[in-house]
Design an enzyme around this catalytic site. Structure first.
Site, short mmCIF file in Angstrom:
data_model
loop_
_atom_site.label_atom_id
_atom_site.label_comp_id
_atom_site.label_asym_id
_atom_site.label_seq_id
_atom_site.Cartn_x
_atom_site.Cartn_y
_atom_site.Cartn_z
N ASP A 52 -39.21 9.61 -11.14
CA ASP A 52 -40.49 10.39 -11.78
C ASP A 52 -40.62 11.70 -11.10
OD1 ASP A 52 -41.17 9.25 -9.55
OD2 ASP A 52 -43.02 8.29 -10.15
N SER A 53 -39.94 11.84 -10.01
CA SER A 53 -39.90 13.29 -9.42
C SER A 53 -39.79 14.21 -10.44
CB SER A 53 -39.11 13.32 -8.10
OG SER A 53 -38.07 12.92 -8.46
N LYS A 121 -37.29 0.79 -11.14
CA LYS A 121 -37.85 0.86 -9.92
C LYS A 121 -39.26 0.83 -10.00
CE LYS A 121 -37.34 4.48 -6.97
NZ LYS A 121 -38.87 5.23 -6.60
N GLU A 123 -43.00 0.95 -7.73
CA GLU A 123 -43.80 1.41 -6.62
C GLU A 123 -44.92 0.25 -6.11
OE1 GLU A 123 -45.46 5.31 -6.20
OE2 GLU A 123 -43.70 6.43 -6.89
N GLU A 190 -39.70 4.84 2.00
CA GLU A 190 -39.85 6.16 1.91
C GLU A 190 -40.89 6.74 2.82
OE1 GLU A 190 -40.84 8.14 -1.78
OE2 GLU A 190 -41.28 9.95 -1.02
N1 LIG Z 1 -38.57 17.80 -4.92
C1 LIG Z 1 -39.05 16.47 -4.75
N2 LIG Z 1 -38.38 15.99 -3.58
C2 LIG Z 1 -38.88 14.61 -3.19
O1 LIG Z 1 -38.43 14.03 -2.55
C3 LIG Z 1 -40.12 14.14 -4.10
C4 LIG Z 1 -40.74 14.76 -5.38
N3 LIG Z 1 -40.21 15.89 -5.44
N4 LIG Z 1 -41.77 14.43 -5.78
C5 LIG Z 1 -41.97 12.87 -5.51
C6 LIG Z 1 -41.87 12.45 -4.44
C7 LIG Z 1 -43.01 13.02 -3.46
N5 LIG Z 1 -42.15 13.14 -2.17
C8 LIG Z 1 -42.49 13.63 -1.02
C9 LIG Z 1 -43.63 14.53 -1.01
C10 LIG Z 1 -43.89 15.32 0.35
C11 LIG Z 1 -43.29 15.04 1.34
C12 LIG Z 1 -43.52 15.66 2.74
O2 LIG Z 1 -43.13 15.31 3.75
N6 LIG Z 1 -44.43 17.02 2.65
C13 LIG Z 1 -44.54 17.50 3.60
C14 LIG Z 1 -45.44 17.21 4.83
C15 LIG Z 1 -46.71 16.57 4.48
C16 LIG Z 1 -47.90 16.26 5.26
O3 LIG Z 1 -47.19 15.95 6.57
O4 LIG Z 1 -48.95 16.14 5.18
C17 LIG Z 1 -43.48 18.62 4.27
O5 LIG Z 1 -43.01 18.34 5.10
O6 LIG Z 1 -42.85 19.33 3.19
C18 LIG Z 1 -42.30 13.84 1.30
C19 LIG Z 1 -41.93 13.33 0.10
C20 LIG Z 1 -40.74 12.43 -2.26
N7 LIG Z 1 -40.46 12.86 -3.76
C1 LIG Z 2 -37.69 9.96 -4.09
C2 LIG Z 2 -37.30 8.97 -4.78
C3 LIG Z 2 -37.03 7.65 -4.07
C4 LIG Z 2 -38.27 8.57 -6.16
O1 LIG Z 2 -38.68 7.86 -6.05
C5 LIG Z 2 -38.22 9.77 -7.19
O2 LIG Z 2 -37.29 10.82 -7.02
O3 LIG Z 2 -39.00 9.76 -7.94
MG LIG Z 3 -40.08 7.88 -7.67
#
Ligand SMILES: Nc1nc(=O)c2c([nH]1)NC[C@@H]1CN(c3ccc(C(=O)N[C@@H](CCC(=O)O)C(=O)O)cc3)CN21
Ligand SMILES: CC(C)C(=O)C(=O)O
Ligand SMILES: [Mg+2]
Length: 272
Positions: A52-53, A121, A123, A190
């Site tokens: 769903d990303s 999948k 959540e 995750e």
């Molecule tokens: N392009 C993309 N990649 C992804 O892995 C992803 C999506 N979209 N959309 C749905 C979810 C959202 N996800 C995420 C979103 C943000 C972070 C993250 O680490 N964001 C910040 C830190 C935020 C914080 O610490 O407050 C970063 O470091 O970029 C990780 C996974 C994983 N998924």
């Molecule tokens: C980041 C993965 C695990 C996901 O759920 C997504 O791409 O939507």
């Molecule tokens: Mg997802």
């Protein structure tokens, strides 16, 4: 004369459990369209996630919440048409399963029937246990997803690491055992501490696939557009970039524009 059998062997949910048993790590990437899925599958990636990303990456939404079941089915059906070997797992989008187990089953059936995907999948943990059982009872394989669950972003407010405190870590461990007991064939973890993810992977017999969950799990998943560098503003620590396509594509588009403006394109051999 019979048509020659293709030489690949399809990945099944059972292959993934066997891979864990044999200590072979599982590779997983996302795809939302035919052309990308063809490349990912051809490269031999074991599992393709229609995530769903797509809500962020394909449609430009800020969160995964707006994407609809119909839109997920459109993406998944495009992916399925391309795939010859990988297991295709499709995210149940926000709003397609939370109301009750019947809704969860109905949405899963629509995904299986209308896209041809091989599994769904979902959540969450304890709170969706009955839904998971209902879906599995209908013969649909279910992959769990714990830790950072982006569909609950407004409950948490941030995308920070999950389960750093003991209480949340204990709940996550319980949820993982519960998902295994309910019949899930695998679990995505995750953005949780590596030590906790390793403990979870060792406590269940089903494969645990990590994203930002360290190296002690049974496989890894990334969003394809992130790992090839198309989403150059997304830079979490867990992301390893294997290409910088944002720059390469920008340069290609600029070069194309220059060639048009200068009259260089098309040349004598590029016309009729
Ligand atoms: N392009 C993309 N990649 C992804 O892995 C992803 C999506 N979209 N959309 C749905 C979810 C959202 N996800 C995420 C979103 C943000 C972070 C993250 O680490 N964001 C910040 C830190 C935020 C914080 O610490 O407050 C970063 O470091 O970029 C990780 C996974 C994983 N998924
Ligand atoms: C980041 C993965 C695990 C996901 O759920 C997504 O791409 O939507
Ligand atoms: Mg997802």
């Amino acid at each position: 004369m019979s048509v020659a059998k293709k030489q690949y062997k399809r990945i099944t949910v059972k292959s993934l459990v066997d891979m864990k048993t044999n200590g072979e790590k599982i590779s997983m990437l996302t795809a939302y369209d035919y052309t990308m899925a063809k490349i990912v599958d051809g490269a031999g990636i074991d599992v393709i996630l229609v995530g769903d990303s797509a809500s962020n990456v394909m449609a430009g939404h800020e969160t995964t919440l707006p994407i609809t079941l119909d839109q997920m089915i459109y993406h998944a059906s495009s992916v399925v048409r391309a795939v010859e070997r990988a297991l295709v797992v499709v995210d149940l989008p926000f709003g397609s399963y939370q109301s009750d187990p019947k809704e969860a089953l109905r949405s899963s059936i629509r995904i299986m029937k209308e896209s041809g995907g091989h599994a769904v999948k979902i959540e969450g943990g304890k709170e969706i246990k009955e839904s998971i059982k209902r879906i599995i009872n209908a013969g649909i394989p279910v992959m769990g997803h714990l830790g950072l669950t982006p569909q609950s972003i407004y409950k948490f407010g941030t995308y920070t690491v999950r389960a750093k405190e003991d209480e949340e870590a204990e709940r996550l461990k319980e949820d993982a055992l519960l998902l295994e007991k309910a019949g899930c064939f695998a679990i995505v973890l995750e953005k949780i501490p590596a030590k906790l993810a390793k403990e979870v992977a060792e406590s269940v017999s089903i494969p645990v696939i990590g994203i930002g969950a360290g190296n002690g799990v049974d496989g890894q998943v990334l969003v394809t557009h992130d790992m090839i560098g198309m989403t150059h503003e997304f830079n979490p620590r867990f992301l390893r970039r294997y290409m910088n396509l944002y720059e390469e594509m920008t340069s290609a588009f600029q070069h194309y524009k220059e060639d048009i403006k200068s009259g260089d394109f098309p040349n004598d051999t590029e016309q009729y």
